[in-house]
Write an enzyme that holds these catalytic residues in place. Structure first.
Site, mmCIF file in Angstrom:
data_model
loop_
_atom_site.group_PDB
_atom_site.id
_atom_site.type_symbol
_atom_site.label_atom_id
_atom_site.label_comp_id
_atom_site.label_asym_id
_atom_site.label_seq_id
_atom_site.Cartn_x
_atom_site.Cartn_y
_atom_site.Cartn_z
ATOM 1 N N ARG A 1 0.833 -1.206 0.000
ATOM 2 C CA ARG A 1 0.000 0.000 0.000
ATOM 3 C C ARG A 1 0.867 1.254 0.000
ATOM 4 O O ARG A 1 0.504 2.265 -0.623
ATOM 5 C CB ARG A 1 -0.924 -0.004 1.238
ATOM 6 N N HIS B 1 -5.328 -4.006 4.299
ATOM 7 C CA HIS B 1 -5.243 -2.828 3.440
ATOM 8 C C HIS B 1 -3.800 -2.389 3.287
ATOM 9 O O HIS B 1 -3.353 -2.046 2.185
ATOM 10 C CB HIS B 1 -6.098 -1.692 4.005
ATOM 11 N N CYS B 2 -3.049 -2.411 4.367
ATOM 12 C CA CYS B 2 -1.638 -2.013 4.311
ATOM 13 C C CYS B 2 -0.827 -2.894 3.363
ATOM 14 O O CYS B 2 0.141 -2.434 2.758
ATOM 15 C CB CYS B 2 -1.013 -2.109 5.695
ATOM 16 N N LEU B 3 -1.215 -4.151 3.239
ATOM 17 C CA LEU B 3 -0.455 -5.110 2.450
ATOM 18 C C LEU B 3 -0.738 -5.020 0.956
ATOM 19 O O LEU B 3 -0.018 -5.617 0.155
ATOM 20 C CB LEU B 3 -0.776 -6.536 2.924
#
Length: 352
Positions: A103, A343-345
């Site tokens: 992300r 989401h960060c990944l």
């Protein structure tokens, strides 16, 4: 090879960053291999949850995987096959990588709705203010993916992370002062100058600011752990009901700000409160567990859950919010040790 455009901004060219619910061609991931993020046996323990994440995304779109080398690619294919993932849904870019948080270091994909073109923004990446060197391999990821896809690229020339910005697809971006105005990112830029970059390069009209992020978040307060657009005029906002909890005051401040916000048409922002999980502790460390760190993909909305008393309450709220989508709760109890979640990944690649 991509063409680098240095004179016109994406906004001038008619490009914009679409909302996450815009249909995807693919979602991009950088496969984790570095034990600096998941020490010891934690990398092996988080892998089944990561593979389950890939499987769910792949039900509705391609999954692009950036693999550190050919040896890791072969191992990934074996793991995915064992997990029951259709390998026809997977495409690879082979290049050295430092960390897994696509992300933030991956490409930002823009679309031009009129010409049906796409391009890649190649922001600078400095590992959240220089916290986790080395990061030079990750900083080269957008160019590698753009070359793979044969897309144009534009390099704005400043530091920016995908988790720090949240879009409604209609001209508004949400972000946090604690992150974007932190001197460890772009100390030469003030708020007005940063807003100009956001407008010109993401193709937006309005920047809305909350204050800070949650405990355990080492990004200095990424918005994707606290506030997410779910419709053009609607956000879910994390709240902490326990006044003694360290997250209570900052999330209440953010909530108060959100309730006063107006969109460009002067319509009030519709704010839906989303509970925080009870503190997600691992080895006496409070992780940044948050139900807001979901990924909206073609197959549905993949929501991290933590074997937590508030899991079902959050799922119920999100099922009501996303009435036209399938809500897919997936365990993130091991992933969250790395101080991020689904989401960060991931970084979505829109279709046109």
């Amino acid at each position: 090879m991509p063409t680098h455009l240095d004179t016109l901004t994406p906004k001038q060219l008619g490009f914009k960053f679409p909302a996450e619910w815009h249909p995807h061609r693919a979602t991009w991931l950088t496969f984790p291999h570095n034990e600096a993020s998941w020490q010891g046996d934690k990398l092996a323990r988080m892998r089944p949850q990561y593979l389950a994440f890939i499987k769910e995304i792949s039900r509705g779109e391609k999954v692009g995987i950036v693999a550190h080398n050919q040896q890791l690619k072969a191992q990934i294919e074996e793991w995915l096959d064992e997990t029951g993932v259709d390998l026809n849904q997977i495409e690879f870019v082979i290049k050295p990588t430092n960390d897994a948080w696509c992300r933030d270091h991956g490409p930002a994909f823009l679309i031009n709705p009129d010409t049906r073109q796409r391009l890649v923004l190649d922001w600078g990446h400095n590992a959240w203010g220089g916290k986790y060197p080395p990061y030079d391999d990750d900083n080269r990821t957008p160019i590698a993916i753009a070359e793979h896809l044969q897309l144009l690229t534009i390099q704005p020339g400043i530091i920016m992370e995908g988790g720090s910005v949240e879009f409604n697809g209609q001209g508004t971006v949400l972000t946090s002062r604690s992150c974007l105005l932190n001197p460890n990112r772009n100390p030469h830029l003030n708020q007005a100058q940063l807003e100009e970059y956001l407008a010109n390069y993401y193709g937006i009209e309005q920047v809305l600011w909350v204050e800070d992020g949650i405990v355990g978040d080492d990004t200095d307060g990424h918005i994707d752990d606290t506030t997410r657009f779910v419709k053009e005029d609607t956000v879910v906002a994390c709240v902490e009901s326990d006044p003694n909890d360290a997250n209570h005051a900052v999330l209440q401040t953010n909530l108060d700000l959100l309730k006063k916000m107006r969109l460009p048409n002067q319509k009030q922002l519709n704010v839906i409160e989303l509970p925080m999980p009870k503190a997600v502790m691992i080895d006496d460390f409070r992780t940044p567990g948050s139900y807001a760190n979901f990924l909206i993909c073609n197959a549905g909305v993949i929501v991290p859950v933590f074997n937590n008393p508030n899991d079902q309450l959050a799922i119920d709220i999100l099922e009501n919010v996303f009435a036209d989508k399938k809500v897919i709760p997936l365990p993130a109890t091991e992933i969250i040790w790395g101080q991020g979640s689904f989401h960060c990944l991931s970084q979505q690649e829109p279709s046109v």
